[in-house]
Design a protein around this motif. Structure first.
Motif, mmCIF file in Angstrom:
data_model
loop_
_atom_site.group_PDB
_atom_site.id
_atom_site.type_symbol
_atom_site.label_atom_id
_atom_site.label_comp_id
_atom_site.label_asym_id
_atom_site.label_seq_id
_atom_site.Cartn_x
_atom_site.Cartn_y
_atom_site.Cartn_z
ATOM 1 N N PRO A 1 16.920 9.518 -4.076
ATOM 2 C CA PRO A 1 15.788 8.579 -3.947
ATOM 3 C C PRO A 1 14.644 9.127 -3.094
ATOM 4 N N ILE A 2 14.977 9.927 -2.104
ATOM 5 C CA ILE A 2 13.935 10.559 -1.294
ATOM 6 C C ILE A 2 13.121 11.519 -2.165
ATOM 7 N N ALA A 3 13.819 12.249 -3.033
ATOM 8 C CA ALA A 3 13.130 13.160 -3.955
ATOM 9 C C ALA A 3 12.238 12.393 -4.922
ATOM 10 N N PHE A 4 12.698 11.229 -5.372
ATOM 11 C CA PHE A 4 11.873 10.405 -6.257
ATOM 12 C C PHE A 4 10.570 10.018 -5.556
ATOM 13 N N ALA A 5 10.681 9.619 -4.299
ATOM 14 C CA ALA A 5 9.485 9.242 -3.535
ATOM 15 C C ALA A 5 8.554 10.432 -3.354
ATOM 16 N N ALA A 6 9.114 11.619 -3.146
ATOM 17 C CA ALA A 6 8.272 12.814 -3.011
ATOM 18 C C ALA A 6 7.559 13.131 -4.314
ATOM 19 N N PRO B 1 2.176 12.683 -6.341
ATOM 20 C CA PRO B 1 1.094 13.199 -7.193
ATOM 21 C C PRO B 1 0.683 12.256 -8.321
ATOM 22 N N ILE B 2 1.578 11.395 -8.786
ATOM 23 C CA ILE B 2 1.220 10.540 -9.926
ATOM 24 C C ILE B 2 0.799 9.139 -9.513
ATOM 25 N N ALA B 3 0.838 8.829 -8.213
ATOM 26 C CA ALA B 3 0.520 7.469 -7.763
ATOM 27 C C ALA B 3 -0.945 7.115 -8.007
ATOM 28 N N GLY B 4 -1.832 8.055 -7.812
ATOM 29 C CA GLY B 4 -3.238 7.837 -8.137
ATOM 30 C C GLY B 4 -4.002 6.968 -7.164
ATOM 31 N N GLY B 5 -3.681 6.980 -5.914
ATOM 32 C CA GLY B 5 -4.409 6.169 -4.941
ATOM 33 C C GLY B 5 -5.762 6.754 -4.585
ATOM 34 N N THR B 6 -6.672 5.881 -4.164
ATOM 35 C CA THR B 6 -7.993 6.314 -3.715
ATOM 36 C C THR B 6 -8.288 5.641 -2.383
ATOM 37 N N GLY B 7 -9.228 6.168 -1.666
ATOM 38 C CA GLY B 7 -9.665 5.520 -0.444
ATOM 39 C C GLY B 7 -8.950 5.983 0.802
ATOM 40 N N GLY B 8 -8.506 7.232 0.840
ATOM 41 C CA GLY B 8 -7.897 7.778 2.046
ATOM 42 C C GLY B 8 -6.402 7.559 2.112
ATOM 43 N N ILE B 9 -5.908 7.681 3.336
ATOM 44 C CA ILE B 9 -4.457 7.596 3.569
ATOM 45 C C ILE B 9 -3.922 6.211 3.231
ATOM 46 N N VAL C 1 3.616 3.114 -2.595
ATOM 47 C CA VAL C 1 4.506 1.958 -2.457
ATOM 48 C C VAL C 1 4.513 1.137 -3.744
ATOM 49 N N THR C 2 3.358 0.947 -4.332
ATOM 50 C CA THR C 2 3.275 0.209 -5.596
ATOM 51 C C THR C 2 4.007 0.945 -6.712
ATOM 52 N N ALA C 3 3.815 2.263 -6.792
ATOM 53 C CA ALA C 3 4.504 3.049 -7.825
ATOM 54 C C ALA C 3 6.015 2.991 -7.632
ATOM 55 N N LEU C 4 6.488 3.034 -6.396
ATOM 56 C CA LEU C 4 7.927 2.925 -6.137
ATOM 57 C C LEU C 4 8.460 1.563 -6.569
ATOM 58 N N ALA C 5 7.691 0.518 -6.333
ATOM 59 C CA ALA C 5 8.121 -0.824 -6.724
ATOM 60 C C ALA C 5 8.133 -0.990 -8.242
ATOM 61 N N VAL C 6 7.111 -0.461 -8.896
ATOM 62 C CA VAL C 6 7.006 -0.612 -10.347
ATOM 63 C C VAL C 6 8.053 0.236 -11.065
#
Length: 143
Positions: free
Chosen positions: A72-77, A81-89, A97-102
């Motif tokens: 699961p740690i590897a999944f989070a890592a 790259p595919i989460a696609g967040g914008t607006g800094g950290i 977090v959203t990608a992990l939940a979805v």
């Protein structure tokens, strides 16, 4: 077919090595998924399942318990790259977090694969380590 399977590599990774293998593989596959498929969750999830299985198969017998923990740690890592967040950290963190939940179904599925393989390997290992009198007694009582 058995002969072909025996020719495959059979590395024995430590618990840390198994976790690093899985995390590195998932991060690289996440980057590749982002590059080729624009961050498709289906492709990423389908690639996660064999990485989970390989991690559980390649970890050494003494470290079997670490495979279902490191996957699961590897999944989070790999999601980074595919989460696609914008607006800094903050934006990137919320996207991860959203990608992990979805994608929790893929996460649970890969963890289940690693857990099942590790459990089967542990049961087989315990069966091979029975004391000699127990094995002899079982042979005598077997039909």
């Amino acid at each position: 077919m058995v002969a072909a399977l025996r020719r495959l590599p059979n590395p024995r990774l430590t618990g840390l090595g198994g976790g690093l293998f899985a995390a590195t593989a998932m991060f690289l596959l996440g980057c590749l998924d982002q590059l080729l498929f624009d961050g498709s969750p289906l492709v990423f999830g389908l690639l996660f399942l064999p990485v989970s299985a390989l991690t559980a198969l390649w970890v050494r017998d003494a470290d079997l318990v670490t495979a279902p923990i490191g996957v699961p740690i590897a999944f989070a890592a790999g999601v980074v790259p595919i989460a696609g967040g914008t607006g800094g950290i903050g934006g990137q963190t919320m996207a991860v977090v959203t990608a992990l939940a979805v994608q929790a179904g893929w996460l649970y599925g890969g963890t289940l694969v690693a857990g099942l393989i590790s459990s089967v390997r542990k049961v087989r290992l315990m069966g091979r380590r029975q004391p000699a009198p127990v094995r002899v007694a079982r042979r005598r009582t077997a039909p």
